[in-house]
Design a protein around this motif. Structure first.
Motif, mmCIF file in Angstrom:
data_model
loop_
_atom_site.group_PDB
_atom_site.id
_atom_site.type_symbol
_atom_site.label_atom_id
_atom_site.label_comp_id
_atom_site.label_asym_id
_atom_site.label_seq_id
_atom_site.Cartn_x
_atom_site.Cartn_y
_atom_site.Cartn_z
ATOM 1 N N UNK A 59 0.830 -1.216 0.000
ATOM 2 C CA UNK A 59 0.000 0.000 0.000
ATOM 3 C C UNK A 59 0.861 1.262 0.000
ATOM 4 N N UNK A 60 2.102 1.166 0.479
ATOM 5 C CA UNK A 60 3.016 2.304 0.382
ATOM 6 C C UNK A 60 3.289 2.656 -1.074
ATOM 7 N N UNK A 61 3.293 1.649 -1.940
ATOM 8 C CA UNK A 61 3.520 1.896 -3.367
ATOM 9 C C UNK A 61 2.327 2.641 -3.969
ATOM 10 N N UNK A 62 1.108 2.334 -3.499
ATOM 11 C CA UNK A 62 -0.085 3.055 -3.960
ATOM 12 C C UNK A 62 0.052 4.542 -3.645
ATOM 13 N N UNK A 125 -2.433 1.932 -9.204
ATOM 14 C CA UNK A 125 -3.643 2.277 -8.460
ATOM 15 C C UNK A 125 -3.548 3.721 -7.973
ATOM 16 N N UNK A 126 -2.389 4.092 -7.401
ATOM 17 C CA UNK A 126 -2.195 5.471 -6.970
ATOM 18 C C UNK A 126 -2.116 6.430 -8.140
ATOM 19 N N UNK A 127 -1.377 6.035 -9.176
ATOM 20 C CA UNK A 127 -1.233 6.858 -10.379
ATOM 21 C C UNK A 127 -2.588 7.104 -11.052
ATOM 22 N N UNK A 128 -3.416 6.050 -11.121
ATOM 23 C CA UNK A 128 -4.682 6.140 -11.850
ATOM 24 C C UNK A 128 -5.699 7.045 -11.179
ATOM 25 N N UNK A 174 -8.827 -2.522 -10.779
ATOM 26 C CA UNK A 174 -7.871 -2.171 -9.726
ATOM 27 C C UNK A 174 -8.569 -2.109 -8.376
ATOM 28 N N UNK A 175 -9.700 -1.405 -8.326
ATOM 29 C CA UNK A 175 -10.419 -1.235 -7.061
ATOM 30 C C UNK A 175 -10.948 -2.572 -6.550
ATOM 31 N N UNK A 176 -11.471 -3.403 -7.461
ATOM 32 C CA UNK A 176 -11.984 -4.706 -7.054
ATOM 33 C C UNK A 176 -10.878 -5.583 -6.481
ATOM 34 N N UNK A 177 -9.722 -5.610 -7.148
ATOM 35 C CA UNK A 177 -8.614 -6.422 -6.657
ATOM 36 C C UNK A 177 -8.092 -5.904 -5.313
ATOM 37 N N UNK A 178 -8.136 -4.582 -5.126
ATOM 38 C CA UNK A 178 -7.704 -4.009 -3.850
ATOM 39 C C UNK A 178 -8.649 -4.444 -2.733
#
Length: 309
Positions: A59-62, A125-128, A174-178
Motif C-alpha cells: 500500500x506504500x507503493x499506492x 492504483x495510486x497513479x490512476x 484495480x479497485x476490485x482487486x484491492x
C-alpha cells in the motif's frame, strides 16, 4: 533481454508500417484501445493479483504512485507560464502521469516474469486516481478551460468526475482487486485458467495500439512542445526513480520494478484528454509513440544495469 525489447519495439513499428500499407485505417487504433482497456489489461491485472502473494506493505507503493502523478501536474502548471493556453494544457497532461497498465506492465513482465506485475499494478492504483480523470479536471480548472463543466452545479460536476473514474474497466478492476486483497479473498483456479490467454495477449495488443496511433505532426511548434514534454518527463522520471530506490521499504527487486515504472511513457488518458481540450489528436498520438520508444530503451538499459534480480 535485447531480443525481448526488440520484439516489443517490432510490434509498434510493424503495426505502424501496416497502417501505412493501408492494411489498417487511421482510426483503427480505437479497436486496439477497446481490446486493451476492456479485455487484455483487466485480465492482466486480475492474473497478477491472483498469482502473487499480497503484502499489505505494498500500500506504500499506492501512495507513492499518487504523488508521482499529482506533483508533476502542478510543477508543470507553474513552469509552463508564458506559453499558449492549449500548449500549457498539452504540457500539463503529457508531462505528468505514468503509462503503467497498458505499457509498463507488459514490458516489466516480459523482462522479469509475471510476478513483477503486482508492484506495477499497486503503483498504478495510486497513479490512476489522478491520471484517469483528476488530471483533466485539474488542468481545465487551473487554465480556465472549464467551459460548460464549470457552470454545472457541484452535484453534477461530482457525478461527471465519478463517471470518468468508474467508466474505466481497468480502474474498476484495480479497485476490485484491492478490495479482495483487504478481504483476503482468493480468485478460483478456473477463473485464472480462463483469463490467462487474454492476459498473455496484453503485451502485443498494447504495443500494437501504440503503433496504430503513431503519426508525425506537421507543425514545428508541436514538435518543440513535444521536446519540452520529453525534458519534463526525463527530469520527473529521474526524481521519482531516486525516491523509489532510496525511500521505499522493499527489497531490490521491487525497487527496480518501481524505478522502471518511473520512466513509463505518456498515458493513453493523456492523449485522450489532449484531444478533447486542444483538438490536437495528431500531436497526442505521436507524443505517446515517441515517449513509448524512449521508455523502452531506458527501461531496457536500467534493467541491465540495476542490481535487482
Amino acid at each position: 533481454m535485447l531480443f525481448q525489447a526488440g520484439a516489443l519495439l517490432l510490434a509498434i513499428l510493424g503495426t505502424y508500417a501496416l497502417k501505412h500499407l493501408h492494411v489498417f485505417g487511421e482510426r483503427d487504433y480505437r479497436v486496439a484501445q477497446g481490446l486493451v482497456f476492456n479485455l487484455t489489461l483487466p485480465c492482466a491485472i486480475m492474473l497478477s493479483f491472483a498469482t502473487n502473494r499480497h503484502d499489505m506493505r505494498m500500500l506504500w507503493i499506492v501512495l507513492f504512485g499518487f504523488f508521482a502523478c499529482a506533483v508533476p501536474l502542478f510543477v508543470v502548471f507553474v513552469g509552463s507560464r508564458g506559453d499558449e493556453r492549449n500548449y500549457r494544457a498539452f504540457q500539463m497532461l503529457n508531462a505528468s502521469g505514468l503509462n503503467l497498465g497498458a505499457f509498463c506492465l507488459p514490458v516489466v513482465q516480459t523482462f522479469m516474469g509475471a510476478s513483477a506485475g503486482l508492484p506495477i499494478i499497486m503503483l498504478d492504483i495510486g497513479n490512476a486516481t489522478v491520471a484517469t480523470a483528476g488530471s483533466l479536471t485539474i488542468t481545465r480548472t487551473l487554465l480556465h478551460m472549464d467551459g460548460s463543466f464549470r457552470s454545472l452545479p457541484l452535484r453534477l460536476r461530482l457525478r461527471n468526475i465519478a463517471r470518468d473514474f468508474l467508466g474505466s474497466i481497468s480502474f474498476d478492476m484495480y479497485m476490485l482487486m484491492l478490495i479482495l486483497m483487504f478481504a483476503h479473498v482468493t480468485i478460483p483456479q478456473p477463473i485464472i485458467t480462463l483469463i490467462t490467454p487474454f492476459a498473455n495477449a496484453n503485451a502485443f495488443c498494447a504495443m500494437a495500439m501504440i503503433g496504430l496511433m503513431m503519426e508525425v505532426p506537421d507543425s514545428r511548434k508541436d514538435r518543440m512542445e513535444l521536446v519540452r514534454v520529453i525534458v519534463w518527463r526525463a527530469v520527473f522520471g529521474v526524481l521519482i526513480a531516486i525516491a523509489a530506490w532510496f525511500l521505499l521499504p522493499f527489497d531490490m527487486r521491487i525497487r527496480e520494478i518501481i524505478v522502471l515504472g518511473a520512466f513509463a511513457p505518456i498515458t493513453i488518458f493523456s492523449t485522450k484528454f489532449t484531444d478533447s481540450l486542444t483538438g490536437n489528436a495528431k500531436l497526442a498520438g505521436f507524443s505517446l509513440t515517441v515517449t513509448a520508444v524512449l521508455s523502452l530503451v531506458v527501461m531496457t538499459a536500467l534493467h541491465a544495469a540495476l542490481p535487482g534480480v
